[in-house]
Write a protein that holds these residues in place. Sequence first.
Motif, short mmCIF file in Angstrom:
data_model
loop_
_atom_site.label_atom_id
_atom_site.label_comp_id
_atom_site.label_asym_id
_atom_site.label_seq_id
_atom_site.Cartn_x
_atom_site.Cartn_y
_atom_site.Cartn_z
N GLU A 1 0.83 -1.21 0.00
CA GLU A 1 0.00 0.00 0.00
C GLU A 1 0.87 1.26 0.00
OE1 GLU A 1 -2.55 -0.37 3.36
OE2 GLU A 1 -3.65 -2.08 2.53
N GLN A 2 1.96 1.22 0.75
CA GLN A 2 2.88 2.35 0.76
C GLN A 2 3.51 2.56 -0.61
OE1 GLN A 2 2.01 3.94 3.96
NE2 GLN A 2 4.14 4.56 3.61
N GLY A 3 3.83 1.47 -1.29
CA GLY A 3 4.39 1.57 -2.64
C GLY A 3 3.43 2.23 -3.60
N GLY B 1 17.76 -10.01 -9.01
CA GLY B 1 17.43 -10.10 -10.43
C GLY B 1 16.33 -9.17 -10.89
N LYS B 2 15.91 -8.23 -10.03
CA LYS B 2 14.85 -7.29 -10.42
C LYS B 2 15.48 -5.96 -10.83
CE LYS B 2 11.35 -9.40 -7.44
NZ LYS B 2 10.36 -9.18 -6.37
N ILE C 1 8.88 0.04 -10.03
CA ILE C 1 8.02 1.19 -10.29
C ILE C 1 6.75 0.74 -11.00
CG2 ILE C 1 7.81 3.33 -11.63
CD1 ILE C 1 10.83 3.75 -11.09
N ASN C 2 6.89 -0.09 -12.01
CA ASN C 2 5.72 -0.55 -12.76
C ASN C 2 4.81 -1.45 -11.93
OD1 ASN C 2 6.39 0.89 -15.03
ND2 ASN C 2 7.39 -0.81 -16.07
N LEU D 1 6.27 2.71 -16.90
CA LEU D 1 7.46 3.12 -17.63
C LEU D 1 7.62 2.23 -18.86
CD1 LEU D 1 10.11 3.53 -14.76
CD2 LEU D 1 8.54 5.25 -15.67
N THR D 2 8.19 2.80 -19.91
CA THR D 2 8.52 2.01 -21.09
C THR D 2 10.02 2.16 -21.36
OG1 THR D 2 8.23 3.79 -22.72
CG2 THR D 2 6.24 2.60 -22.02
#
Length: 252
Positions: free
Chosen positions: A182-184, A218-219, A225-226, A233-234
């Motif tokens: 939720e914070q994110g 690995g992230k 963000i997405n 983001l793209t």
Amino acid sequence: MYQKITFMVAACCLLLAVAVGASAPQSVDHSLFDRVLKKYVDEKGMVNYKALKKDPKDLNAYLDLLSKNPPATSWSKNDQLAYWINAYNAYTLRLILDYYPVKSIKDIGSKIQIPFVNTPWAKSFIKIGKETMSLDNIEHGTIRKQFNDPRIHFALVCAAVSCPKLRNEAYVGNRLDAQLNEQGVDFLNDPAKNAISGSRASLSKILDWYGDDFEKSGKTLESWINRYSKTKLTTDTKISYLDYNWNLNEQK
């Protein structure tokens, strides 16, 4: 006879260990801090420091509770992490109150009369068990070192306007995952802290300062963000970082 005595001593030690283990708390009750946050923090995460300074009883009692009950290895990871996030946020409130009124937490640095300590985050004023710690010790030496979860950067609040919103409830182990998510969502979709459009993204400096934390396992920062941003983001999105507003997160 010797073997019998040895057996009895061993049995007594085992019973004592079981009794101690049974009486040891499995986590800390954060309801006192929850009460403080609900009373003095609004829905935007802004704090009524003036009122809290006049009535710090519950906050002080909570800090005393934390001091006397450091996390144990028998606690769940979520209970331990909830403890440390709450400790960081609660002791930050205490630090502000100690120097209030101030316009920014950064102003406290010049007021600390301790050799070689020139930032508020380096001041060792936090007693946890037998250890005396600073806010830096909690964030960098404990949380970031022991817990591989970049979402903590959506929850730790250093009393600045550009920080994530101070949640007006305490973090608790059995709901921690949902609370951090939720914070994110709140942080990444607040245009004052992260202004994201299809072609441009003006991100919080927090994501720049701690970008490496989001790149672990690995992230990527973009994937985090997405995960939370309504606007994605793209590969063509141009990323820049906003100036950080260090003004106090105080209710007007």
